[in-house]
Design an enzyme around this catalytic site. Structure first.
Site, PDB file in Angstrom:
ATOM      1  N   GLU A 250       4.251  52.293 -11.683  1.00 30.25           N
ATOM      2  CA  GLU A 250       4.410  53.038 -12.917  1.00 30.25           C
ATOM      3  C   GLU A 250       3.444  54.171 -13.163  1.00 30.25           C
ATOM      4  O   GLU A 250       2.352  53.631 -13.009  1.00 30.25           O
ATOM      5  CB  GLU A 250       4.505  52.111 -14.068  1.00 30.25           C
ATOM      6  CG  GLU A 250       5.787  51.206 -14.033  1.00 30.25           C
ATOM      7  CD  GLU A 250       5.821  50.449 -15.385  1.00 30.25           C
ATOM      8  OE1 GLU A 250       5.356  51.038 -16.587  1.00 30.25           O
ATOM      9  OE2 GLU A 250       6.202  49.306 -15.515  1.00 30.25           O
TER      10      GLU A 250
ATOM     11  N   GLU B 104       3.754  43.620 -15.676  1.00 36.90           N
ATOM     12  CA  GLU B 104       2.251  43.633 -16.337  1.00 36.90           C
ATOM     13  C   GLU B 104       2.157  42.266 -16.865  1.00 36.90           C
ATOM     14  O   GLU B 104       2.081  41.910 -18.360  1.00 36.90           O
ATOM     15  CB  GLU B 104       2.681  44.574 -17.653  1.00 36.90           C
ATOM     16  CG  GLU B 104       2.775  46.177 -17.012  1.00 36.90           C
ATOM     17  CD  GLU B 104       2.904  47.055 -17.939  1.00 36.90           C
ATOM     18  OE1 GLU B 104       2.386  48.103 -17.955  1.00 36.90           O
ATOM     19  OE2 GLU B 104       3.091  46.974 -19.195  1.00 36.90           O
TER      20      GLU B 104
HETATM   21  C1  BGP Z   1       4.782  49.801 -19.293  1.00 37.39           C
HETATM   22  C2  BGP Z   1       6.159  48.998 -19.168  1.00 37.39           C
HETATM   23  C3  BGP Z   1       7.491  49.798 -19.133  1.00 37.39           C
HETATM   24  C4  BGP Z   1       7.225  51.273 -19.563  1.00 37.39           C
HETATM   25  C5  BGP Z   1       5.970  51.845 -19.800  1.00 37.39           C
HETATM   26  C6  BGP Z   1       5.832  53.165 -20.442  1.00 37.39           C
HETATM   27  O1  BGP Z   1       3.856  49.227 -20.152  1.00 37.39           O
HETATM   28  O2  BGP Z   1       6.089  48.587 -18.088  1.00 37.39           O
HETATM   29  O3  BGP Z   1       8.607  49.129 -19.322  1.00 37.39           O
HETATM   30  O4  BGP Z   1       8.108  51.520 -20.662  1.00 37.39           O
HETATM   31  O5  BGP Z   1       5.219  51.036 -20.083  1.00 37.39           O
HETATM   32  O6  BGP Z   1       5.746  52.835 -22.055  1.00 37.39           O
HETATM   33  P1  BGP Z   1       6.519  53.428 -23.071  1.00 37.39           P
HETATM   34  O7  BGP Z   1       8.005  53.191 -22.774  1.00 37.39           O
HETATM   35  O8  BGP Z   1       6.255  52.392 -24.246  1.00 37.39           O
HETATM   36  O9  BGP Z   1       6.247  54.535 -23.237  1.00 37.39           O
END
Ligand code: BGP
Length: 470
Positions: free
Chosen positions: A364, A172
Site C-alpha cells: 500500500e 496492518e
Molecule cells: C490503510 C488501510 C487501507 C486504506 C489506507 C488508506 O491503513 O489498510 O484499508 O484505506 O490505509 O487510508 P484511508 O482510506 O483512510 O485514506
C-alpha cells in the site's frame, strides 16, 4: 534519470473487499463490522446498519469485477492485491460449514485475474471481521477466534490451491493498538481496554497469523505467506537524547509485530516490559511453538512518516494514518494532513531489510486526494492527476534507490486503491487514490461508471518500461 526495476518485479494495485465490493448481503454474505461503521474510525460502531454507509454498495466491485480487472490488465498489472471478505465465506464467522456462493465468487475473481496473467495477492483479514464474532465474542479478545480463523483459512487455502500463491494474514496487524474495533473486531471501546487487554488481543492474532502460515505451507508448499503491518517511520523531533529514546520506544510498538512474525518469538524488549509492568498474557501450551512459523516475506503500507518527542505537547500535532506524532517542519502534507515523505520509504525498507534480511513487499502506498472529472477536447472524461503521478514517482524513485543503492530485496509494489474506493479512516468517496475514477460521491449519488485518469496511462507506461524513464 532512468530507473529500471528488477526483472520479475511485481507491479500492481491494491484494494480491500469491504471498501470496494459492496453487495453487503448478496448470495448469503453475512454482515461484517464495516457494515456498522458508517463513519470509519471517527466514531464508534453504529447500533444499526445505516444507509448512508457508503461501504454497503462500495464501488460495486462485486458486479463490476470483470470490467475492473480488464482495466488492471490494460495497465499491465502483474499482481492484484485484494482481500477475501471472511463473512462471505463464513457469514457468522462461527458457522459449521462455508457458504458455497461466497467461495464461488472468489473463484470467478481469481480466474479472471489469471486469464490476464495477474497473480492474486490475497489478504485474509482486512478490517472486516464478521459482525457476529464482534458481538458474541468481542472479537479477538476471545481466544476462540483463533479456531474460527483456522477453519476459515483452511477452507480458502484448500479451495484456491493452485490459483492463489501470495497471501497476507492480517492487514496492518499493529492497528490493534490504535483501533481495536477495526483491527480486531473488538466492540469494547478502546479507552476501556487495559494494556494487558491489548497484548492479549495481539497475542491471539499473532498465534492465528502464525497458524495460518503453518497451514498455508502444509496445504501448498508453493504458497508464499507474508505478514502485513502499518509501516511506521518515526523520527526524533530533535537531537535531544530524550526524544531519541522516545522514538526508539515508539518504533518498538510496531516492530513488536514484525519481530514476532519474522523471528518467530517475542522480542526481549517486550518480555522485559511485560515483566516490569506485571502484565500477564494468557498463553496456551504450544503457542510459542506455533509462533515459530515465520513468514516468507514482510509486507507493509506506507503513506507518511511522523516525528516523536518526549514532550509532544510542546509541538504542533500531526494528522495521520491511524496513528499520529508531532509535525515535521520539513515536510509538506496531503489534503488530509498526512505528511508526505518519499525518503521515509527508503529508510523503512532499509530498516526492515537490515533487521530480517527477508523479501519485502510494499502493498500500500498512494495519495488520497480530491479529484475533478473533466471533459477533454476529444470528448472523453478524465482526471488530470499530475499531483498523484508526482507522489508515486517520488516514492518509486526511493524504492529504486533502496534496491539499487542499498541492496534491499523488494518483491513488488501495489499502489493503494488502484481504483477509487471508500476510504477506511473517514469512510468517504471524496478521498480518492485510484488510477481509475469511479463516479460515486459522498452523498451516495453517481453512476458507478469507471474512467481512466491521467495516472492510468502513466502507470501503464511505467510498468511497460519496468521503471521510471525520464
Ligand atoms: C490503510 C488501510 C487501507 C486504506 C489506507 C488508506 O491503513 O489498510 O484499508 O484505506 O490505509 O487510508 P484511508 O482510506 O483512510 O485514506
Amino acid at each position: 534519470m532512468t530507473m529500471i526495476f528488477p526483472k520479475d518485479f511485481l507491479w500492481g494495485g491494491a484494494t480491500a473487499a469491504n471498501q470496494c465490493e459492496g453487495a453487503y448481503q448478496a448470495d448469503g454474505k453475512g454482515l461484517s463490522i464495516q457494515d456498522f461503521m458508517p463513519d470509519g474510525i471517527i466514531k464508534g460502531p453504529s447500533e444499526k446498519i445505516e444507509e448512508r454507509n457508503l461501504k454497503l454498495i462500495g464501488i460495486d466491485f462485486y458486479h463490476h469485477y470483470k470490467e475492473d480487472i480488464k482495466m488492471f490488465a490494460e495497465m499491465g498489472f502483474k499482481v492484484y492485491r485484494m482481500s477475501i471478505a471472511w463473512s462471505r465465506i463464513f457469514p457468522n464467522g462461527d458457522d459449521e460449514t462455508p457458504n458455497e456462493s461466497g467461495l464461488a465468487f472468489y473463484d470467478k475473481v481469481f480466474d479472471e485475474c489469471l486469464k490476464y496473467g495477474i497473480e492474486p495477492l490475497v489478504t485474509l483479514s482486512h478490517y472486516e471481521t464478521p459482525y457476529n464474532l464482534a458481538k458474541k465474542y468481542d472479537g479477538w479478545r476471545d481466544r476462540r477466534l483463533i479456531g474460527f480463523f483456522e477453519k476459515y483459512v483452511r477452507t480458502v487455502f484448500t479451495r484456491y490451491k493452485g490459483k492463489v500463491k501470495y497471501w497476507l494474514t492480517f492487514n496492518e496487524i499493529n492497528s490493534v493498538w490504535h483501533f481495536p474495533l477495526m483491527g480486531a473486531g473488538v466492540l469494547t471501546p478502546r479507552e476501556k481496554l487495559s494494556k494487558a487487554d491489548s497484548y492479549q488481543i495481539a497475542h491471539h492474532e499473532l498465534v492465528a497469523s502464525a497458524l495460518a502460515v503453518k497451514i498455508g505451507h502444509e496445504i501448498d508448499s508453493d504458497n508464499k505467506i507474508g505478514c502485513m503491518v502499518l509501516g511506521l517511520v518515526s523520527y526524533p523531533r530533535t537531537c535531544n537524547p530524550d526524544d531519541v529514546i522516545a522514538t526508539m520506544e515508539e518504533g518498538r510498538r510496531g516492530l513488536f509485530f514484525t519481530d514476532v512474525h519474522m523471528r518467530g518469538k517475542y522480542p526481549s524488549y517486550t518480555m522485559k516490559m511485560l515483566e516490569r509492568e506485571n502484565i500477564h498474557t494468557d498463553m496456551e501450551e504450544g503457542d510459542l511453538e506455533i509462533l515459530k512459523n515465520t513468514c516468507d516475506f514482510l509486507s507493509f503500507s506506507y503513506y507518511m512518516s511522523k516525528c516523536i518527542a518526549n514532550n509532544p505537547e510542546d509541538y504542533e500535532k500531526g494528522k495521520g494514518n491511524l496513528t499520529t506524532g508531532v509535525k515535521n517542519p520539513y515536510l509538506k502534507e496531503s489534503e488530509w494532513g498526512w505528511q508526505i515523505d518519499p525518503q521515509g520509504l527508503r529508510y523503512l525498507l532499509n530498516m526492515y531489510y537490515e533487521r530480517y534480511e527477508k523479501p519485502l513487499f510494499i502493498v500500500e502506498n498512494g495519495l488520497g486526494a480530491v479529484d475533478e472529472l473533466v471533459l477533454t477536447e476529444t470528448g472523453e472524461y478524465t482526471v488530470e492527476d499530475d499531483y498523484r503521478i508526482a507522489y508515486l514517482k517520488d516514492h518509486l524513485a526511493e524504492v529504486w534507490k533502496a534496491i539499487h543503492l542499498d541492496g534491499v530485496d523488494v518483491m513488488g509494489y501495489t499502489s493503494w486503491g488502484c481504483i477509487d474506493l471508500v476510504s477506511a479512516s473517514t469512510a468517504e468517496m471524496k478521498k480518492r487514490y485510484g488510477f481509475i475514477y469511479v463516479d460515486r460521491n459522498n452523498d451516495g449519488s453517481g453512476s458507478l461508471k469507471r474512467y481512466p485518469k491521467k495516472s492510468f496511462y502513466w502507470y501503464k507506461d511505467l510498468i511497460k518500461a519496468n521503471g521510471i524513464i525520464d
